[in-house]
Design a protein around this motif. Sequence first.
Motif, mmCIF file in Angstrom:
data_model
loop_
_atom_site.group_PDB
_atom_site.id
_atom_site.type_symbol
_atom_site.label_atom_id
_atom_site.label_comp_id
_atom_site.label_asym_id
_atom_site.label_seq_id
_atom_site.Cartn_x
_atom_site.Cartn_y
_atom_site.Cartn_z
ATOM 1 N N MET A 1 0.847 -1.190 0.000
ATOM 2 C CA MET A 1 0.000 0.000 0.000
ATOM 3 C C MET A 1 0.886 1.244 0.000
ATOM 4 O O MET A 1 1.856 1.332 0.742
ATOM 5 N N THR A 2 0.561 2.197 -0.810
ATOM 6 C CA THR A 2 1.388 3.385 -0.913
ATOM 7 C C THR A 2 1.130 4.320 0.256
ATOM 8 O O THR A 2 0.087 4.302 0.896
ATOM 9 N N LYS A 3 2.114 5.192 0.503
ATOM 10 C CA LYS A 3 1.979 6.158 1.581
ATOM 11 C C LYS A 3 0.906 7.197 1.289
ATOM 12 O O LYS A 3 0.460 7.907 2.171
ATOM 13 N N ASP A 4 0.487 7.323 0.021
ATOM 14 C CA ASP A 4 -0.497 8.335 -0.345
ATOM 15 C C ASP A 4 -1.907 8.003 0.131
ATOM 16 O O ASP A 4 -2.777 8.870 0.191
ATOM 17 N N ILE A 5 -2.138 6.748 0.455
ATOM 18 C CA ILE A 5 -3.478 6.348 0.891
ATOM 19 C C ILE A 5 -3.698 6.839 2.319
ATOM 20 O O ILE A 5 -2.948 6.490 3.225
ATOM 21 N N PRO A 6 -4.709 7.658 2.536
ATOM 22 C CA PRO A 6 -4.915 8.243 3.870
ATOM 23 C C PRO A 6 -5.350 7.210 4.895
ATOM 24 O O PRO A 6 -6.040 6.244 4.564
ATOM 25 N N ARG A 7 -4.939 7.420 6.132
ATOM 26 C CA ARG A 7 -5.342 6.552 7.235
ATOM 27 C C ARG A 7 -6.740 6.934 7.693
ATOM 28 O O ARG A 7 -7.035 8.098 7.940
ATOM 29 N N LEU A 8 -7.601 5.965 7.821
ATOM 30 C CA LEU A 8 -8.952 6.176 8.329
ATOM 31 C C LEU A 8 -9.124 5.599 9.728
ATOM 32 O O LEU A 8 -9.822 6.162 10.559
ATOM 33 N N PHE A 9 -8.470 4.461 9.978
ATOM 34 C CA PHE A 9 -8.653 3.744 11.234
ATOM 35 C C PHE A 9 -7.611 4.166 12.260
ATOM 36 O O PHE A 9 -6.428 4.313 11.948
ATOM 37 N N GLY A 10 -8.063 4.349 13.492
ATOM 38 C CA GLY A 10 -7.161 4.604 14.604
ATOM 39 C C GLY A 10 -6.991 3.345 15.440
ATOM 40 O O GLY A 10 -7.096 2.229 14.935
ATOM 41 N N THR A 11 -6.769 3.512 16.758
ATOM 42 C CA THR A 11 -6.555 2.351 17.625
ATOM 43 C C THR A 11 -7.845 1.573 17.868
ATOM 44 O O THR A 11 -7.813 0.420 18.288
ATOM 45 N N SER A 12 -9.000 2.200 17.603
ATOM 46 C CA SER A 12 -10.269 1.513 17.818
ATOM 47 C C SER A 12 -11.283 1.926 16.759
ATOM 48 O O SER A 12 -12.293 2.565 17.039
ATOM 49 N N GLY A 13 -10.997 1.574 15.512
ATOM 50 C CA GLY A 13 -11.904 1.872 14.411
ATOM 51 C C GLY A 13 -11.763 3.277 13.865
ATOM 52 O O GLY A 13 -10.783 3.983 14.124
ATOM 53 N N ILE A 14 -12.754 3.689 13.084
ATOM 54 C CA ILE A 14 -12.818 5.042 12.537
ATOM 55 C C ILE A 14 -13.618 5.893 13.511
ATOM 56 O O ILE A 14 -14.678 5.479 13.980
ATOM 57 N N ARG A 15 -13.119 7.093 13.817
ATOM 58 C CA ARG A 15 -13.834 7.929 14.775
ATOM 59 C C ARG A 15 -13.548 9.395 14.512
ATOM 60 O O ARG A 15 -12.421 9.767 14.192
ATOM 61 N N GLY A 16 -14.575 10.240 14.630
ATOM 62 C CA GLY A 16 -14.384 11.676 14.452
ATOM 63 C C GLY A 16 -15.712 12.406 14.516
ATOM 64 O O GLY A 16 -16.780 11.790 14.657
ATOM 65 N N LYS A 17 -15.659 13.709 14.392
ATOM 66 C CA LYS A 17 -16.875 14.507 14.438
ATOM 67 C C LYS A 17 -17.707 14.276 13.178
ATOM 68 O O LYS A 17 -17.183 14.244 12.068
ATOM 69 N N TYR A 18 -19.009 14.116 13.392
ATOM 70 C CA TYR A 18 -19.931 13.882 12.282
ATOM 71 C C TYR A 18 -19.916 15.080 11.324
ATOM 72 O O TYR A 18 -19.931 16.232 11.733
ATOM 73 N N GLN A 19 -19.852 14.782 10.038
ATOM 74 C CA GLN A 19 -19.830 15.744 8.923
ATOM 75 C C GLN A 19 -18.520 16.516 8.805
ATOM 76 O O GLN A 19 -18.319 17.237 7.847
ATOM 77 N N GLU A 20 -17.615 16.359 9.767
ATOM 78 C CA GLU A 20 -16.297 16.990 9.667
ATOM 79 C C GLU A 20 -15.235 15.942 9.329
ATOM 80 O O GLU A 20 -14.598 15.993 8.284
ATOM 81 N N GLU A 21 -15.085 14.972 10.220
ATOM 82 C CA GLU A 21 -14.086 13.912 9.992
ATOM 83 C C GLU A 21 -14.727 12.612 9.508
ATOM 84 O O GLU A 21 -14.100 11.848 8.773
ATOM 85 N N VAL A 22 -15.953 12.350 9.948
ATOM 86 C CA VAL A 22 -16.679 11.142 9.514
ATOM 87 C C VAL A 22 -17.979 11.583 8.863
ATOM 88 O O VAL A 22 -18.900 12.041 9.529
ATOM 89 N N THR A 23 -18.048 11.456 7.558
ATOM 90 C CA THR A 23 -19.201 11.923 6.788
ATOM 91 C C THR A 23 -20.060 10.748 6.337
ATOM 92 O O THR A 23 -19.589 9.600 6.262
#
Length: 453
Positions: A1-23
């Motif tokens: 996998m290339t370095k250009d592919i953005p990371r979505l998952f952290g230590t416990s799944g995908i997580r972030g503010k609705y409509q800002e980081e997780v749409t």
Amino acid sequence: MTKDIPRLFGTSGIRGKYQEEVTPELALDVARALAQYIGGEGKKVVIGRDTRTTGKIMENIMSAGLQESGCDVLLLGVVPTPVVGYATLKKQADAGIMITASHNPSPYTGIKLWNNDGLAYKQEQERQIEKMVYEKDFHKAGWDRLGKEYDITPFKDEYVKDIVKISEIDPSKPLKVIVDCASGAGSYLSPEALRKAGMNVITMNAQPDGFFPGRNPEPNSANLQELMKAVKALKADVGLAHDGDADRMIAVDEKGNISDFDKLLTIMALEFGGTVVTTVDASACLDTAMEKIGGNVLRTPVGDVHVAETMIKNNATFGGEPSGTWLHPDFCMCPDGLLSGLRIVRAIQVHGKLSEQLDAIENYPTIREKITCDNDKKEEVMKNVERDFKNEFNEKTEVLAIDGVRLSFEDNSWVLIRPSGTEPYIRITAEARTEENLDKINEISQNFLKKLI
């Protein structure tokens, strides 16, 4: 996998503010990617969600993405995370999705994926999902091969029955238990399980509400003041508290004091013996206690999936993080705050007052500090830490560099330098036999880090 592919998952799944980081758009693509990853048409996926206001929208979108790809969807509705893991296993589904931001505040949402054995997706699996989301080359089923949606909400009853049975609680010895559900996903099932086990149950914040009006969903001392007062005032035997998705459990003893997280973990480890697994930031009190009964402690990077993988490889009897995220391999490899609560009740029935059990475990002075460090500097700083940190101490050290750098000393003192995964900090956690030694370790560690940053 290339370095250009953005990371979505952290230590416990995908997580972030609705409509800002997780749409919703991201959720749709993750569902499409998951469908493709498990084989597409004809596969089955379980979906559950917590009580957040955004949960139903996220559920609808992910269900649509799966059906569009030809997968059938088994809907659990609002349930604790462990119900998703258990249902994925018992229903022989091909994958599970839990829509939750766990202990984060109301504006957050998230996605966690589960294997058909009830184990959370491993890092390499998450990377494959990220690659598919990035490439967006999804298979879409024809109009005559679309997946269907099925309601499996009655499965909740089977889950409750099974955790009550395996907990081996004695219903003839009812305890007074106050459970604070944070208005989260455990609001119905956690009190129900305790009542079916024969306990006298009083609830707090047990009305499902995605605004979490009673308290912040993270179960810590600051957020559990009302529970602590209630346990003492009502002369309860124990208070139990969950986070937003109820994969965690924290206990309050009969005196109204919140339990030390590491000591609580140790109490449960002693119930099982053998090999137990925890993370690099857990206290040495666990090691000391397990040594006394001939047990063994293994350590992993932070994150319940790392704990789970190591448990499976080493046939461990129990595992967990000091945060209250515990895994029970005799039931399912999904962290389970409801079963954890039942088993603490059982431990009180067998061994007596929780405060006395906690006091019996050795206590060491501990510090937790953080030093500001720009995210783009962290990698270089940690390379230097791994190379040079042990040289700062004029004594024999054991180095563990699986998640940050942990130095263990001969007297069971230790220090961990670990970068935050979500904030611009590098954290120092240390534990020692004496305050004097702790101050010395802390001073050396801070001075060393400040020179690097």
